[in-house]
Design an enzyme around this catalytic site. Sequence first.
Site, PDB file in Angstrom:
ATOM      1  N   ASP A   1      22.168  49.262  21.110  1.00 12.35           N
ATOM      2  CA  ASP A   1      23.216  48.339  20.544  1.00 12.35           C
ATOM      3  C   ASP A   1      22.180  46.950  20.555  1.00 12.35           C
ATOM      4  O   ASP A   1      22.366  45.844  20.101  1.00 12.35           O
ATOM      5  CB  ASP A   1      24.149  47.935  20.923  1.00 12.35           C
ATOM      6  CG  ASP A   1      24.345  48.018  22.124  1.00 12.35           C
ATOM      7  OD1 ASP A   1      23.870  47.639  22.705  1.00 12.35           O
ATOM      8  OD2 ASP A   1      25.948  48.219  22.017  1.00 12.35           O
TER       9      ASP A   1
ATOM     10  N   HIS B   1      18.693  56.912  23.290  1.00  9.10           N
ATOM     11  CA  HIS B   1      19.266  56.924  22.119  1.00  9.10           C
ATOM     12  C   HIS B   1      18.545  56.998  20.102  1.00  9.10           C
ATOM     13  O   HIS B   1      19.430  56.162  19.647  1.00  9.10           O
ATOM     14  CB  HIS B   1      20.904  57.246  21.590  1.00  9.10           C
ATOM     15  CG  HIS B   1      21.343  58.614  22.794  1.00  9.10           C
ATOM     16  ND1 HIS B   1      22.737  58.441  22.506  1.00  9.10           N
ATOM     17  CD2 HIS B   1      21.250  59.715  22.900  1.00  9.10           C
ATOM     18  CE1 HIS B   1      22.858  59.466  23.579  1.00  9.10           C
ATOM     19  NE2 HIS B   1      21.278  59.836  23.379  1.00  9.10           N
TER      20      HIS B   1
ATOM     21  N   THR C   1      30.392  55.874  30.579  1.00  8.52           N
ATOM     22  CA  THR C   1      29.351  57.065  29.627  1.00  8.52           C
ATOM     23  C   THR C   1      30.577  58.576  30.259  1.00  8.52           C
ATOM     24  O   THR C   1      31.146  58.844  31.090  1.00  8.52           O
ATOM     25  CB  THR C   1      28.225  58.142  30.010  1.00  8.52           C
ATOM     26  OG1 THR C   1      27.880  58.480  29.455  1.00  8.52           O
ATOM     27  CG2 THR C   1      27.954  57.937  31.801  1.00  8.52           C
TER      28      THR C   1
ATOM     29  N   ASN D   1      34.370  53.727  35.287  1.00 10.07           N
ATOM     30  CA  ASN D   1      34.837  54.375  34.356  1.00 10.07           C
ATOM     31  C   ASN D   1      36.413  53.987  34.563  1.00 10.07           C
ATOM     32  O   ASN D   1      36.792  55.020  35.572  1.00 10.07           O
ATOM     33  CB  ASN D   1      34.338  55.562  33.616  1.00 10.07           C
ATOM     34  CG  ASN D   1      34.499  55.984  32.365  1.00 10.07           C
ATOM     35  OD1 ASN D   1      35.914  55.666  32.030  1.00 10.07           O
ATOM     36  ND2 ASN D   1      33.532  56.460  31.846  1.00 10.07           N
TER      37      ASN D   1
ATOM     38  N   ALA E   1      33.875  48.064  32.454  1.00  7.56           N
ATOM     39  CA  ALA E   1      32.315  47.374  32.756  1.00  7.56           C
ATOM     40  C   ALA E   1      31.855  46.309  33.885  1.00  7.56           C
ATOM     41  O   ALA E   1      31.130  45.715  34.997  1.00  7.56           O
ATOM     42  CB  ALA E   1      31.207  47.660  32.377  1.00  7.56           C
TER      43      ALA E   1
HETATM   44  P1  NAD Z   1      30.991  57.900  25.336  1.00  2.75           P
HETATM   45  O1  NAD Z   1      31.036  59.976  25.948  1.00  2.75           O
HETATM   46  O2  NAD Z   1      29.501  57.568  26.059  1.00  2.75           O
HETATM   47  O3  NAD Z   1      31.960  57.721  26.095  1.00  2.75           O
HETATM   48  C1  NAD Z   1      32.082  56.356  26.042  1.00  2.75           C
HETATM   49  C2  NAD Z   1      32.947  56.587  27.475  1.00  2.75           C
HETATM   50  O4  NAD Z   1      32.801  54.852  28.338  1.00  2.75           O
HETATM   51  C3  NAD Z   1      34.581  57.104  27.927  1.00  2.75           C
HETATM   52  O5  NAD Z   1      34.290  58.294  28.666  1.00  2.75           O
HETATM   53  C4  NAD Z   1      35.486  55.846  27.942  1.00  2.75           C
HETATM   54  O6  NAD Z   1      36.550  55.484  29.464  1.00  2.75           O
HETATM   55  C5  NAD Z   1      34.783  55.080  28.858  1.00  2.75           C
HETATM   56  N1  NAD Z   1      35.108  53.399  28.729  1.00  2.75           N
HETATM   57  C6  NAD Z   1      35.899  52.984  27.828  1.00  2.75           C
HETATM   58  N2  NAD Z   1      35.961  51.440  27.877  1.00  2.75           N
HETATM   59  C7  NAD Z   1      35.115  51.458  28.867  1.00  2.75           C
HETATM   60  C8  NAD Z   1      34.772  50.014  29.678  1.00  2.75           C
HETATM   61  N3  NAD Z   1      35.309  48.311  29.236  1.00  2.75           N
HETATM   62  N4  NAD Z   1      34.083  50.178  30.576  1.00  2.75           N
HETATM   63  C9  NAD Z   1      33.749  50.907  31.363  1.00  2.75           C
HETATM   64  N5  NAD Z   1      33.733  52.765  30.927  1.00  2.75           N
HETATM   65  C10 NAD Z   1      34.694  52.074  29.285  1.00  2.75           C
HETATM   66  O7  NAD Z   1      30.636  57.269  24.171  1.00  2.75           O
HETATM   67  P2  NAD Z   1      30.302  58.077  22.781  1.00  2.75           P
HETATM   68  O8  NAD Z   1      31.578  56.764  21.938  1.00  2.75           O
HETATM   69  O9  NAD Z   1      31.277  59.652  22.917  1.00  2.75           O
HETATM   70  O10 NAD Z   1      29.079  57.502  22.186  1.00  2.75           O
HETATM   71  C11 NAD Z   1      28.474  59.092  22.382  1.00  2.75           C
HETATM   72  C12 NAD Z   1      26.925  58.655  21.672  1.00  2.75           C
HETATM   73  O11 NAD Z   1      27.328  57.476  20.335  1.00  2.75           O
HETATM   74  C13 NAD Z   1      26.718  57.327  22.596  1.00  2.75           C
HETATM   75  O12 NAD Z   1      26.193  57.813  24.345  1.00  2.75           O
HETATM   76  C14 NAD Z   1      25.784  56.639  21.992  1.00  2.75           C
HETATM   77  O13 NAD Z   1      24.687  57.015  22.076  1.00  2.75           O
HETATM   78  C15 NAD Z   1      26.411  56.384  20.698  1.00  2.75           C
HETATM   79  N6  NAD Z   1      26.954  55.223  20.627  1.00  2.75           N
HETATM   80  C16 NAD Z   1      26.920  53.610  21.099  1.00  2.75           C
HETATM   81  C17 NAD Z   1      27.265  52.781  21.151  1.00  2.75           C
HETATM   82  C18 NAD Z   1      26.574  51.564  21.514  1.00  2.75           C
HETATM   83  O14 NAD Z   1      25.248  51.537  21.650  1.00  2.75           O
HETATM   84  N7  NAD Z   1      27.508  50.445  21.993  1.00  2.75           N
HETATM   85  C19 NAD Z   1      28.598  52.955  20.648  1.00  2.75           C
HETATM   86  C20 NAD Z   1      28.994  54.162  20.109  1.00  2.75           C
HETATM   87  C21 NAD Z   1      28.445  55.297  19.960  1.00  2.75           C
END
Ligand code: NAD
Length: 256
Positions: free
Chosen positions: A108, A123, A195, A220, A238
């Site tokens: 993003d 990514h 993550t 997390n 975060a």
């Molecule tokens: P992910 O596997 O990185 O999981 C998200 C993690 O964030 C979870 O462990 C959750 O417990 C934690 N989390 C939730 N809210 C939080 C907060 N406020 N503070 C800290 N931690 C918090 O993510 P995914 O959704 O499975 O995505 C996989 C991949 O897809 C990402 O690594 C990325 O490449 C892409 N993606 C990117 C974005 C973006 O750019 N914002 C959004 C969605 C997915």
Amino acid sequence: MTVEFKLTEPLLERLGQARHVMVLTGAGMSAESGIPTFRDAQTGLWAKFKPEELATPEAFELNPARVWQWYEERRQQVARAQPHAGHRALVKMQRLVPSLSLITQNVDGLHQLAGSQDVCELHGNIHRSKCSVTHRPISREWLADSPHGPPHSPYVRHGLARPDVVWFGEVLPQEAVDTAMAAAARCTFCFSIGTTSLVHPAASLPLIALEHGSALVEINPSETPLSLQADQCFRGTASEVLTVIVSQLRDLKTNR
Ligand code: NAD
């Protein structure tokens, strides 16, 4: 200052003395900016699709318009989003330590928007597009107004414009991986933020840091496979945790 989110004294001391800090961020880093993680992204029109069924080369081949529209919606969501206090705290941290590598799995661009320097994007970036065949970049002007489906590639007749992001099953950009691996081997303090620590090679980075003797802190709200190996885990968001840690670090540095 929320005591619950304070680094322990020995860890704060290590952070204060660290020559090189590595920060790895995942989708949870952007959650407080209103960008859903994939797990939370299955709403409305898209509730019937799994991200694994949309964010793949096979899905794009099968139905390019559907994948393009899904990304168009995500692009609009990202365009409306603003960095939060956690992104800004990382900008301050970069100024407070001798060297900081910020490695993100997010597409993003919010770290850059907040003012972080030299962000390593594992990514890709949702704001960019590329040719589905040659992978050469395609300018925004070429895309013009194409919300319903991808325009043709300017390079090859059978190519289409596609988001310049890494889809499930695709290889990560080598330069970004090399940069991240080098940072992991060099850092003496590592943060893993927002993550799930399940998807490699990103999930390997904190482990490489640990092997090289780095301290490890996880931020997390949920437990992850990395939690047991961390020197300290914060079960907060975060923004709430990073603002406390960076203010602890600033106090430490000003009192020296
Ligand atoms: P992910 O596997 O990185 O999981 C998200 C993690 O964030 C979870 O462990 C959750 O417990 C934690 N989390 C939730 N809210 C939080 C907060 N406020 N503070 C800290 N931690 C918090 O993510 P995914 O959704 O499975 O995505 C996989 C991949 O897809 C990402 O690594 C990325 O490449 C892409 N993606 C990117 C974005 C973006 O750019 N914002 C959004 C969605 C997915």
